[in-house]
Design an enzyme around this catalytic site. Sequence first.
Site, mmCIF file in Angstrom:
data_model
loop_
_atom_site.group_PDB
_atom_site.id
_atom_site.type_symbol
_atom_site.label_atom_id
_atom_site.label_comp_id
_atom_site.label_asym_id
_atom_site.label_seq_id
_atom_site.Cartn_x
_atom_site.Cartn_y
_atom_site.Cartn_z
ATOM 1 N N ASP A 159 24.563 10.454 99.203
ATOM 2 C CA ASP A 159 23.623 10.632 100.318
ATOM 3 C C ASP A 159 23.653 9.400 101.233
ATOM 4 O OD1 ASP A 159 22.299 13.115 99.030
ATOM 5 O OD2 ASP A 159 22.200 11.570 97.484
ATOM 6 N N HIS A 187 17.697 13.320 94.886
ATOM 7 C CA HIS A 187 18.945 13.888 95.415
ATOM 8 C C HIS A 187 18.715 15.390 95.596
ATOM 9 C CE1 HIS A 187 23.134 14.666 96.137
ATOM 10 N NE2 HIS A 187 23.226 15.448 95.077
#
Length: 325
Positions: A159, A187
């Site tokens: 990410d 996440h």
Amino acid sequence: MKSAVRIAITGAAGNIGYAAAFRVAAGNMLGTDQPIILQLIEIPPALGALEGVKMELCDCAFPLLEDIICTADANVGFKDVDYVLSIGSKPRTKGMERADLLSENGKIFGPQGKAINDNASRDVKVLVVGNPANTNALIAANNAPDLDMRQFTSMMRLDHNRAISQLSSKTNTPVTKIKQMIVWGNHSLSQYPDISHCKVDGKDAKSLVDDSWYKEEFMPRVQKRGAEVINARGASSAASAASAAIDHMRSWVIGTDGDDWVSMGIISKGDYGIAEGLMYSFPVRCKNGNYEVVQGLSIDDFSQKMMKATENELLEEREAVKDLL
Ligand code: NAD
Ligand code: LMR
């Protein structure tokens, strides 16, 4: 010459494991002066494919690779390991959220935490990649009572790298000039990619982009990138996930650069008001094999709201797996 370290990779015949093993063996994770023994772990039906991975690793004649162990027995696979890339688990398919994997994948990580507890080096560093990564890492950490929970981390680096890449292309600036990015929390869709403290070639990122681009394009793009890749490829990200896992471990072991930091899922000690004991992504600086949460960042109302929302999702996930902790 340094003595060899042992690196376990679970799910090593799968897509991410296959992409990771060769780069790890080439020295991308720990450096080209660090010999390696790979301990590759799979489930029994995948042991044939794992033998094929071993053949290919041998055929590369990697100078650093001293030995390869292939096994379906976690007690053998985690024996004396210094590092664990815990990947083996099911990926989601189109239309699923990562949390939908919790009931099936969650049960892998209790026994795995126990096997790491019972067999690994006392200084082992564990990265959980298998989704939902934060809560799976929490399960593993809670099943390893003889180890410090700080030795278990979950992957947010993909990410973090995605956020850097998006900002780099928007501002037409090389990725190397983008510093102090943060992705907070889980996440998942609720993650908070935060550019409030980010610098682009020394300038405040927020002064270079519109707020509407930031909130309506950048944030959802990063949050939904996993699904975007699944829709395009018909399979979840693999090479970029392997690359992020290598980046995560390299930062943790070798350190972060200067004043920069990285995002890592770690056990919360209550920093920034986040509930203690959650596996939550914070900005961290790493040095000498340790990490510390970056302290003293100003948090505005918008950030506070976003950080709470992703914390709430992790609290719900923790509640859902409380029998496994
Ligand atoms: P894959 O299906 O290609 O490979 C998974 C492998 O794990 C298979 O070979 C399978 O046999 C093996 N496996 C399953 N259970 C196991 C167990 N108990 N022990 C050892 N091995 C086991 O999947 P993939 O694309 O490699 O993805 C693996 C996981 O990583 C998925 O959960 C996926 O969602 C996740 N993922 C996480 C991130 C992240 O940023 N955290 C990014 C991408 C993918
Ligand atoms: C990703 O972010 O690419 C992975 O977590 C895979 C997924 O399911 O999105």
